[in-house]
Design an enzyme around this catalytic site. Structure first.
Site, PDB file in Angstrom:
ATOM      1  NE  ARG A   1      -3.812   2.158   2.385  1.00  0.00           N
ATOM      2  CZ  ARG A   1      -4.037   2.909   3.465  1.00  0.00           C
ATOM      3  NH1 ARG A   1      -3.417   2.624   4.612  1.00  0.00           N
ATOM      4  NH2 ARG A   1      -4.865   3.911   3.408  1.00  0.00           N
TER       5      ARG A   1
ATOM      6  CG  HIS B   1      -0.945   5.616  -0.130  1.00  0.00           C
ATOM      7  ND1 HIS B   1      -1.539   6.265   0.920  1.00  0.00           N
ATOM      8  CD2 HIS B   1      -1.847   4.710  -0.555  1.00  0.00           C
ATOM      9  CE1 HIS B   1      -2.756   5.765   1.121  1.00  0.00           C
ATOM     10  NE2 HIS B   1      -2.959   4.826   0.248  1.00  0.00           N
TER      11      HIS B   1
ATOM     12  CG  ASN C   1       0.130   9.124   3.481  1.00  0.00           C
ATOM     13  OD1 ASN C   1      -0.159   8.122   2.844  1.00  0.00           O
ATOM     14  ND2 ASN C   1       0.847  10.112   3.003  1.00  0.00           N
TER      15      ASN C   1
ATOM     16  CG  HIS D   1      -8.365  -3.268  -1.174  1.00  0.00           C
ATOM     17  ND1 HIS D   1      -9.285  -2.306  -1.506  1.00  0.00           N
ATOM     18  CD2 HIS D   1      -7.220  -2.588  -0.895  1.00  0.00           C
ATOM     19  CE1 HIS D   1      -8.733  -1.090  -1.423  1.00  0.00           C
ATOM     20  NE2 HIS D   1      -7.467  -1.250  -1.071  1.00  0.00           N
TER      21      HIS D   1
HETATM   22  C1  HEM Z   1      -8.747   2.126  -5.836  1.00  0.00           C
HETATM   23  C2  HEM Z   1      -8.610   2.992  -4.861  1.00  0.00           C
HETATM   24  C3  HEM Z   1      -8.198   2.578  -3.482  1.00  0.00           C
HETATM   25  C4  HEM Z   1      -8.774   3.011  -2.334  1.00  0.00           C
HETATM   26  C5  HEM Z   1      -9.941   3.984  -2.214  1.00  0.00           C
HETATM   27  C6  HEM Z   1      -8.100   2.366  -1.242  1.00  0.00           C
HETATM   28  C7  HEM Z   1      -8.391   2.574   0.091  1.00  0.00           C
HETATM   29  C8  HEM Z   1      -7.849   1.852   1.130  1.00  0.00           C
HETATM   30  C9  HEM Z   1      -8.204   2.020   2.509  1.00  0.00           C
HETATM   31  C10 HEM Z   1      -9.182   3.051   3.049  1.00  0.00           C
HETATM   32  C11 HEM Z   1      -7.521   1.092   3.223  1.00  0.00           C
HETATM   33  C12 HEM Z   1      -7.614   0.834   4.718  1.00  0.00           C
HETATM   34  C13 HEM Z   1      -6.785   1.805   5.500  1.00  0.00           C
HETATM   35  C14 HEM Z   1      -7.068   1.626   6.973  1.00  0.00           C
HETATM   36  O1  HEM Z   1      -8.165   2.021   7.392  1.00  0.00           O
HETATM   37  O2  HEM Z   1      -6.212   1.082   7.691  1.00  0.00           O
HETATM   38  C15 HEM Z   1      -6.734   0.346   2.296  1.00  0.00           C
HETATM   39  C16 HEM Z   1      -5.893  -0.677   2.641  1.00  0.00           C
HETATM   40  C17 HEM Z   1      -5.054  -1.300   1.758  1.00  0.00           C
HETATM   41  N1  HEM Z   1      -4.876  -0.981   0.430  1.00  0.00           N
HETATM   42 FE1  HEM Z   1      -6.056   0.224  -0.672  1.00  0.00          FE
HETATM   43  N2  HEM Z   1      -7.123   1.559  -1.744  1.00  0.00           N
HETATM   44  C18 HEM Z   1      -7.132   1.653  -3.107  1.00  0.00           C
HETATM   45  C19 HEM Z   1      -6.262   1.051  -3.978  1.00  0.00           C
HETATM   46  C20 HEM Z   1      -5.206   0.273  -3.591  1.00  0.00           C
HETATM   47  C21 HEM Z   1      -4.122  -0.135  -4.437  1.00  0.00           C
HETATM   48  C22 HEM Z   1      -3.957   0.299  -5.891  1.00  0.00           C
HETATM   49  C23 HEM Z   1      -3.298  -0.909  -3.691  1.00  0.00           C
HETATM   50  C24 HEM Z   1      -2.010  -1.582  -4.076  1.00  0.00           C
HETATM   51  C25 HEM Z   1      -1.720  -2.001  -5.276  1.00  0.00           C
HETATM   52  C26 HEM Z   1      -3.891  -1.003  -2.378  1.00  0.00           C
HETATM   53  C27 HEM Z   1      -3.397  -1.762  -1.351  1.00  0.00           C
HETATM   54  C28 HEM Z   1      -3.923  -1.790  -0.078  1.00  0.00           C
HETATM   55  C29 HEM Z   1      -3.480  -2.726   0.939  1.00  0.00           C
HETATM   56  C30 HEM Z   1      -2.485  -3.844   0.744  1.00  0.00           C
HETATM   57  C31 HEM Z   1      -4.177  -2.403   2.108  1.00  0.00           C
HETATM   58  C32 HEM Z   1      -4.034  -3.051   3.488  1.00  0.00           C
HETATM   59  C33 HEM Z   1      -3.033  -2.253   4.289  1.00  0.00           C
HETATM   60  C34 HEM Z   1      -2.737  -2.820   5.673  1.00  0.00           C
HETATM   61  O3  HEM Z   1      -2.976  -4.007   5.917  1.00  0.00           O
HETATM   62  O4  HEM Z   1      -2.215  -2.038   6.486  1.00  0.00           O
HETATM   63  N3  HEM Z   1      -5.018  -0.252  -2.342  1.00  0.00           N
HETATM   64  N4  HEM Z   1      -6.943   0.832   1.036  1.00  0.00           N
HETATM   65  C1  LIG Z   2       2.848   7.025  10.213  1.00  0.00           C
HETATM   66  C2  LIG Z   2       2.847   8.481  10.371  1.00  0.00           C
HETATM   67  O1  LIG Z   2       3.794   9.184  10.075  1.00  0.00           O
HETATM   68  N1  LIG Z   2       1.727   8.989  10.827  1.00  0.00           N
HETATM   69  C3  LIG Z   2       1.584  10.393  11.044  1.00  0.00           C
HETATM   70  C4  LIG Z   2       0.389  10.894  10.286  1.00  0.00           C
HETATM   71  O2  LIG Z   2       0.127  12.215  10.612  1.00  0.00           O
HETATM   72  C5  LIG Z   2      -0.147  12.450  11.981  1.00  0.00           C
HETATM   73  C6  LIG Z   2      -0.597  13.874  12.152  1.00  0.00           C
HETATM   74  O3  LIG Z   2       0.253  14.761  11.509  1.00  0.00           O
HETATM   75  C7  LIG Z   2       1.105  12.121  12.795  1.00  0.00           C
HETATM   76  O4  LIG Z   2       0.852  12.312  14.177  1.00  0.00           O
HETATM   77  C8  LIG Z   2       1.456  10.660  12.545  1.00  0.00           C
HETATM   78  O5  LIG Z   2       2.670  10.355  13.177  1.00  0.00           O
END
Ligand code: HEM
Ligand SMILES: CC(=O)N[C@H]1CO[C@H](CO)[C@@H](O)[C@@H]1O
Ligand SMILES: *[C@@H]1O[C@H](CO)[C@@H](O)[C@H](O)[C@H]1NC(C)=O
Ligand SMILES: *[C@@H]1O[C@H](CO)[C@@H](O)[C@H](O)[C@H]1NC(C)=O
Ligand SMILES: *[C@@H]1O[C@H](CO)[C@@H](O)[C@H](O)[C@H]1NC(C)=O
Ligand SMILES: *[C@@H]1O[C@H](CO)[C@@H](O)[C@H](O)[C@H]1NC(C)=O
Ligand SMILES: *[C@@H]1O[C@H](CO)[C@@H](O)[C@H](O)[C@H]1NC(C)=O
Ligand SMILES: *[C@@H]1O[C@H](CO)[C@@H](O)[C@H](O)[C@H]1NC(C)=O
Ligand SMILES: *[C@@H]1O[C@H](CO)[C@@H](O)[C@H](O)[C@H]1NC(C)=O
Length: 327
Positions: free
Chosen positions: A63, A67, A95, A193
């Site tokens: 992810r 980003h 982020n 996802h």
């Molecule tokens: C299409 C638009 C996308 C949206 C709106 C989106 C949004 C999100 C959100 C909201 C999360 C959860 C964050 C959290 O609450 O902890 C997430 C997790 C994740 N996303 Fe996406 N994402 C998108 C595309 C992608 C793409 C292109 C990739 C990689 C190729 C990706 C890989 C991941 C992965 C691996 C996680 C899990 C992260 C973790 O386990 O910490 N996402 N995404």
């Molecule tokens: C992982 C990381 O750097 N998180 C930062 C995201 O932004 C907040 C607010 O600026 C910081 O407190 C976190 O450390």
């Protein structure tokens, strides 16, 4: 030499010059083979050692690479800390939930010891994301290297470029289109996802506040699944509780993302939105009913495209000494 020949010769010389400068400006396989021959092996060894103990780290690394690439290209700008003068990408809402910074910092320390000032943070992130996904049995893709690190990290830009989980298909198409990715890439890359977790507040408005009037559930979300999610995520503000995005196989890179979408069990509105256009819907059916191998090879192509977004090469940017700080 006659005049026509002279012109031809000049033309060819110019052509060669252009070809040389454009290859110089491109990523290449094993870019560090002379300058730091062990670089890629060091990344692989580190990933093998650490992801074995913490397989759930593969998801945040993948992810973070996404980003990074969406904002100013894959230049590790996502890793830069905010300063007194600058609010960095890290501080932007999308982020807040990024993880894995320490992992990349650890690798950077090893690589600085091996060859100081040679291997970019952007390449380390791209390689580590690939190697860790491969380590958990996911797809493999090529990571040509030679990315240089950026010097600018701006939270507003991250907010504008990274799609929020509430995105509809129009927003997704636009934001992916802005970096040269099409609807096929969108569907394939969203399938990342299939691994990882989400915090409740990334989707809980769908459970409690879809109308924006403090009530209502998203009709695009399967109601049985919504009931289960509500047991874990009890209100719209909980930003602590996490859920598996692909319940039951959140560490396995498989086809289940597509199968969940078909059952209206995509976690985010952005996941559900992929069913709202006939083009994306047909990709979902195609990949969901195909073989894992064909999904992996298509995913690989989209990852390779993503890894090349607006890369800085040659003498652009810098090789950061510490990933969190510009030199
Ligand atoms: C299409 C638009 C996308 C949206 C709106 C989106 C949004 C999100 C959100 C909201 C999360 C959860 C964050 C959290 O609450 O902890 C997430 C997790 C994740 N996303 Fe996406 N994402 C998108 C595309 C992608 C793409 C292109 C990739 C990689 C190729 C990706 C890989 C991941 C992965 C691996 C996680 C899990 C992260 C973790 O386990 O910490 N996402 N995404
Ligand atoms: C992982 C990381 O750097 N998180 C930062 C995201 O932004 C907040 C607010 O600026 C910081 O407190 C976190 O450390
Ligand atoms: C960057 O910020 C993180 C989190 O705030 C902090 O732990 C880390 O020490 C900082 N890194 C540098 C090099 O300043
Ligand atoms: C912040 O900006 C001031 C004035 O432009 C400059 O002197 C200072 O070095 C900057 N500080 C950082 C941490 O970039
Ligand atoms: C960050 O990006 C925004 C949007 O492009 C821009 O308006 C702003 O001036 C930038 N901030 C800095 C400190 O460059
Ligand atoms: C999609 O979302 C954008 C941004 O929220 C909004 O402006 C637009 O009207 C929406 N489009 C559709 C078709 O719902
Ligand atoms: C519901 O959404 C609206 C509009 O986004 C917001 O103003 C309100 O505070 C939300 N209510 C709850 C309980 O989250
Ligand atoms: C929301 O739920 C979380 C987790 O149970 C709890 O800590 C928090 O106080 C709740 N917030 C509100 C506004 O009810
Ligand atoms: C979670 O929400 C609380 C209350 O709104 C806020 O103070 C805190 O910074 C948030 N934490 C994260 C990690 O976003």
């Amino acid at each position: 030499m006659g005049r026509p020949q002279l012109i031809t010769t000049l033309f060819l010389a110019l052509l060669a010059l252009f070809a040389a400068s454009s290859t110089q400006a491109q990523l290449q396989m094993n870019f560090y083979s002379k300058s730091c021959p062990k670089a890629e092996q060091i990344v692989l060894d580190y990933v093998t050692k650490h992801i074995s103990n913490a397989p759930s780290l593969a998801a945040p690394l993948l992810r973070m690479h996404f980003h990074d690439c969406f904002v100013r290209g894959c230049d590790a700008s996502v890793m830069i800390n905010s300063t007194a003068n600058n609010t960095a990408e890290k501080a932007a809402a999308p982020n807040l939930t990024l993880r894995g910074f320490n992992f990349i910092d650890g690798l950077k320390t090893l690589l600085e010891k091996e060859c100081p000032g040679v291997v970019s943070c952007a390449d380390i992130l791209a390689l580590a994301a690939r190697d860790s996904v491969v380590h958990i049995g996911g797809p493999n893709w090529q990571v040509p290297t030679g990315r240089r690190d950026g010097r600018i990290s701006n939270s507003t830009e991250a907010l504008n470029a990274i799609p929020p989980p509430t995105s509809n298909i129009t927003t997704l198409r636009t934001l992916f289109g802005n970096v040269g990715l099409d609807l096929k890439d969108l569907v394939l890359l969203s399938a990342a996802h299939t691994i990882g977790i989400s915090h409740c507040n990334s989707f809980s408005a769908r459970l409690y506040n879809f109308t924006g009037r403090g009530n209502g559930q998203d009709p695009a979300l399967d109601s049985e699944y919504a009931t289960k999610l509500k047991m874990k995520c009890v209100n719209t503000t909980d930003n602590v509780t996490i859920v598996e995005m692909d319940p039951g196989s959140f560490r396995t890179f498989d086809l289940s993302y597509f199968q969940l979408l078909q059952k209206r069990r995509g976690l985010f509105q952005s996941d559900a939105a992929l069913r709202t256009s006939s083009t994306t819907q047909s990709f979902i059916s195609q990949f969901g009913s195909g073989s894992v191998q064909s999904f992996f090879s298509e995913f690989a192509k989209s990852m390779e495209k993503m890894g090349r977004i607006n890369v800085k090469t040659g003498s652009a940017g810098e090789i950061r000494r510490t990933c969190a700080v510009v030199n």
